[in-house]
Scaffold this active site. Structure first.
Site, PDB file in Angstrom:
ATOM      1  N   LYS A 171      -0.497 -11.386  -0.403  1.00 31.44           N
ATOM      2  CA  LYS A 171      -0.696 -11.126   1.025  1.00 31.44           C
ATOM      3  C   LYS A 171      -2.172 -10.907   1.312  1.00 31.44           C
ATOM      4  O   LYS A 171      -2.803 -10.018   0.728  1.00 31.44           O
ATOM      5  CB  LYS A 171       0.099  -9.894   1.449  1.00 31.44           C
ATOM      6  CG  LYS A 171       1.574 -10.162   1.578  1.00 31.44           C
ATOM      7  CD  LYS A 171       2.245  -9.014   2.278  1.00 31.44           C
ATOM      8  CE  LYS A 171       3.745  -9.118   2.127  1.00 31.44           C
ATOM      9  NZ  LYS A 171       4.436  -7.929   2.668  1.00 31.44           N
ATOM     10  N   ASP A 207      13.672  -9.612  -1.298  1.00 31.85           N
ATOM     11  CA  ASP A 207      14.803  -9.037  -0.571  1.00 31.85           C
ATOM     12  C   ASP A 207      14.373  -8.133   0.569  1.00 31.85           C
ATOM     13  O   ASP A 207      13.230  -7.699   0.664  1.00 31.85           O
ATOM     14  CB  ASP A 207      15.633  -8.175  -1.521  1.00 31.85           C
ATOM     15  CG  ASP A 207      14.920  -6.852  -1.849  1.00 31.85           C
ATOM     16  OD1 ASP A 207      13.743  -6.899  -2.242  1.00 31.85           O
ATOM     17  OD2 ASP A 207      15.530  -5.783  -1.684  1.00 31.85           O
ATOM     18  N   PHE A 261       5.941  -9.072   6.477  1.00 32.06           N
ATOM     19  CA  PHE A 261       7.037  -8.943   5.515  1.00 32.06           C
ATOM     20  C   PHE A 261       7.768 -10.279   5.403  1.00 32.06           C
ATOM     21  O   PHE A 261       8.058 -10.927   6.410  1.00 32.06           O
ATOM     22  CB  PHE A 261       8.003  -7.851   5.968  1.00 32.06           C
ATOM     23  CG  PHE A 261       8.891  -7.366   4.864  1.00 32.06           C
ATOM     24  CD1 PHE A 261       8.421  -6.463   3.914  1.00 32.06           C
ATOM     25  CD2 PHE A 261      10.200  -7.807   4.762  1.00 32.06           C
ATOM     26  CE1 PHE A 261       9.236  -6.030   2.881  1.00 32.06           C
ATOM     27  CE2 PHE A 261      11.023  -7.378   3.725  1.00 32.06           C
ATOM     28  CZ  PHE A 261      10.539  -6.486   2.792  1.00 32.06           C
ATOM     29  N   VAL A 262       8.068 -10.699   4.190  1.00 33.74           N
ATOM     30  CA  VAL A 262       8.759 -11.966   3.969  1.00 33.74           C
ATOM     31  C   VAL A 262       9.991 -11.764   3.086  1.00 33.74           C
ATOM     32  O   VAL A 262      10.076 -10.783   2.341  1.00 33.74           O
ATOM     33  CB  VAL A 262       7.826 -13.030   3.330  1.00 33.74           C
ATOM     34  CG1 VAL A 262       6.766 -13.496   4.309  1.00 33.74           C
ATOM     35  CG2 VAL A 262       7.180 -12.501   2.043  1.00 33.74           C
ATOM     36  N   LYS A 290      13.399  -7.060  -9.451  1.00 36.20           N
ATOM     37  CA  LYS A 290      14.263  -8.218  -9.460  1.00 36.20           C
ATOM     38  C   LYS A 290      13.596  -9.414  -8.810  1.00 36.20           C
ATOM     39  O   LYS A 290      14.000 -10.558  -9.010  1.00 36.20           O
ATOM     40  CB  LYS A 290      15.563  -7.914  -8.703  1.00 36.20           C
ATOM     41  CG  LYS A 290      16.348  -6.773  -9.259  1.00 36.20           C
ATOM     42  CD  LYS A 290      17.547  -6.502  -8.345  1.00 36.20           C
ATOM     43  CE  LYS A 290      18.184  -5.202  -8.717  1.00 36.20           C
ATOM     44  NZ  LYS A 290      19.232  -4.801  -7.751  1.00 36.20           N
ATOM     45  N   GLY A 291      12.600  -9.161  -7.995  1.00 38.20           N
ATOM     46  CA  GLY A 291      12.041 -10.197  -7.132  1.00 38.20           C
ATOM     47  C   GLY A 291      11.571 -11.463  -7.832  1.00 38.20           C
ATOM     48  O   GLY A 291      11.583 -12.535  -7.244  1.00 38.20           O
ATOM     49  N   ASP A 337       1.259  -7.141  -2.734  1.00 34.05           N
ATOM     50  CA  ASP A 337       0.978  -6.587  -1.410  1.00 34.05           C
ATOM     51  C   ASP A 337      -0.235  -5.663  -1.554  1.00 34.05           C
ATOM     52  O   ASP A 337      -1.377  -6.126  -1.521  1.00 34.05           O
ATOM     53  CB  ASP A 337       2.234  -5.878  -0.906  1.00 34.05           C
ATOM     54  CG  ASP A 337       2.101  -5.352   0.511  1.00 34.05           C
ATOM     55  OD1 ASP A 337       1.110  -5.696   1.184  1.00 34.05           O
ATOM     56  OD2 ASP A 337       2.978  -4.603   0.954  1.00 34.05           O
ATOM     57  N   GLU A 374       4.893 -12.390 -11.346  1.00 35.61           N
ATOM     58  CA  GLU A 374       5.204 -11.503 -10.210  1.00 35.61           C
ATOM     59  C   GLU A 374       5.577 -12.322  -8.988  1.00 35.61           C
ATOM     60  O   GLU A 374       5.046 -13.400  -8.763  1.00 35.61           O
ATOM     61  CB  GLU A 374       3.960 -10.657  -9.872  1.00 35.61           C
ATOM     62  CG  GLU A 374       4.090  -9.174 -10.118  1.00 35.61           C
ATOM     63  CD  GLU A 374       5.128  -8.439  -9.274  1.00 35.61           C
ATOM     64  OE1 GLU A 374       6.202  -8.980  -8.959  1.00 35.61           O
ATOM     65  OE2 GLU A 374       4.856  -7.284  -8.924  1.00 35.61           O
ATOM     66  N   ASP A 375       6.477 -11.758  -8.184  1.00 31.13           N
ATOM     67  CA  ASP A 375       6.872 -12.444  -6.954  1.00 31.13           C
ATOM     68  C   ASP A 375       5.788 -12.345  -5.887  1.00 31.13           C
ATOM     69  O   ASP A 375       5.366 -13.350  -5.324  1.00 31.13           O
ATOM     70  CB  ASP A 375       8.198 -11.875  -6.427  1.00 31.13           C
ATOM     71  CG  ASP A 375       8.205 -10.359  -6.288  1.00 31.13           C
ATOM     72  OD1 ASP A 375       7.204  -9.692  -6.660  1.00 31.13           O
ATOM     73  OD2 ASP A 375       9.212  -9.809  -5.803  1.00 31.13           O
TER      74      ASP A 375
HETATM   75  P1  IMP Z   1       2.604  -3.620  -4.031  1.00 28.88           P
HETATM   76  O1  IMP Z   1       2.646  -2.577  -5.093  1.00 28.88           O
HETATM   77  O2  IMP Z   1       2.256  -3.030  -2.690  1.00 28.88           O
HETATM   78  O3  IMP Z   1       1.707  -4.778  -4.361  1.00 28.88           O
HETATM   79  O4  IMP Z   1       4.083  -4.140  -3.831  1.00 28.88           O
HETATM   80  C1  IMP Z   1       4.650  -5.092  -4.653  1.00 28.88           C
HETATM   81  C2  IMP Z   1       6.168  -5.107  -4.626  1.00 28.88           C
HETATM   82  O5  IMP Z   1       6.706  -4.728  -3.343  1.00 28.88           O
HETATM   83  C3  IMP Z   1       6.647  -6.526  -4.869  1.00 28.88           C
HETATM   84  O6  IMP Z   1       6.872  -6.761  -6.241  1.00 28.88           O
HETATM   85  C4  IMP Z   1       7.902  -6.617  -4.036  1.00 28.88           C
HETATM   86  O7  IMP Z   1       9.030  -6.222  -4.780  1.00 28.88           O
HETATM   87  C5  IMP Z   1       7.704  -5.633  -2.915  1.00 28.88           C
HETATM   88  N1  IMP Z   1       7.214  -6.330  -1.700  1.00 28.88           N
HETATM   89  C6  IMP Z   1       5.955  -6.330  -1.195  1.00 28.88           C
HETATM   90  N2  IMP Z   1       5.864  -7.080  -0.084  1.00 28.88           N
HETATM   91  C7  IMP Z   1       7.104  -7.588   0.113  1.00 28.88           C
HETATM   92  C8  IMP Z   1       7.663  -8.475   1.128  1.00 28.88           C
HETATM   93  O8  IMP Z   1       6.995  -8.943   2.063  1.00 28.88           O
HETATM   94  N3  IMP Z   1       8.977  -8.771   0.989  1.00 28.88           N
HETATM   95  C9  IMP Z   1       9.769  -8.289  -0.023  1.00 28.88           C
HETATM   96  N4  IMP Z   1       9.281  -7.473  -0.980  1.00 28.88           N
HETATM   97  C10 IMP Z   1       7.975  -7.127  -0.913  1.00 28.88           C
HETATM   98 MG    MG Z   2      12.230  -5.402  -2.959  1.00 32.15          MG
END
Ligand code: IMP
Ligand code: MG
Length: 191
Positions: free
Chosen positions: A137, A165, A158-159, A49-50, A109, A105-106
């Site tokens: 990040k 969310d 974390f944001v 949803k982000g 990470d 993408e939002d």
């Molecule tokens: P990744 O697979 O570790 O890159 O995580 C990506 C997903 O985790 C993003 O699409 C977000 O939904 C969630 N996410 C990662 N970091 C944050 C954060 O700081 N705040 C909120 N959601 C996050």
């Molecule tokens: Mg989330």
């Protein structure tokens, strides 16, 4: 931060990216995408949803006849999340064959979600596949990612806000903020 209506528990910290910075940068991204995709309008694929807020603003900053689709993914929980194995909760409606696909993408990470999605989407035969990530990040990626468009590189905390969310809340904050509360791991759908 004083936003008692959205944040009754007072867990929202300082601004990381302000509304003005978001607006300016998203306009720049829209202009770059408009130029790069002239004559081959992309299919924008948002990851729910982000990305819903970012998709709304970015799509209106692109001056091309774009199409918009969404998919929803969920991790299998905190233990398996590190493996980058995600479950497709809502698949695309559009056929990707021969399309110029731009994933919206939002936040990136570890990058594992996106890397899984890229493999999944490439298998559908698009003519091209690029990524536009609002936030990345710093120093957290555990896989090499080709990110064509990046809004902001931010410190690895974390944001919340602007679509992001914690436990499904705070997505409706208009800017991106640090989070002062206890971080609850996302398990199941929602992203
Ligand atoms: P990744 O697979 O570790 O890159 O995580 C990506 C997903 O985790 C993003 O699409 C977000 O939904 C969630 N996410 C990662 N970091 C944050 C954060 O700081 N705040 C909120 N959601 C996050
Ligand atoms: Mg989330």
């Amino acid at each position: 931060m004083s936003a008692p209506g959205v944040d009754p528990d007072g867990v929202v910290g300082e601004v990381v990216v302000s509304e003005l910075e978001l607006r300016r940068r998203i306009d720049e991204l829209g202009t770059a995408i408009t130029d790069d995709y002239a004559g081959r309008p992309p299919l924008l694929v948002g990851v729910l949803k982000g990305a819903f807020t970012f998709m709304s603003d970015l799509s209106r900053a692109i001056h091309l006849p774009v199409e918009i689709d969404f998919m929803a993914v969920s991790s299998y929980g905190s233990a398996t999340r590190t493996s980058g194995v995600v479950r497709i909760v809502k698949d695309l409606d559009a056929d990707l064959a021969g399309r110029h696909v731009l994933v919206v993408e939002d936040i990136v990470d570890s990058g594992l979600t996106l890397s899984y999605l890229q493999r999944y989407l490439w298998a559908r035969g698009p003519a091209s596949l690029e990524v536009c990530a609002l936030l990345v990040k710093d120093g957290r990626q555990r896989t090499e990612l080709d990110l064509r468009y990046v809004g902001f590189r931010i410190p690895p905390a974390f944001v919340v806000g602007y679509g992001l969310d914690v436990g499904e809340r705070l997505r409706n904050l208009p800017a991106v903020h640090t989070y002062l509360g206890q971080q609850v791991p996302t398990v199941g759908g929602g992203r």
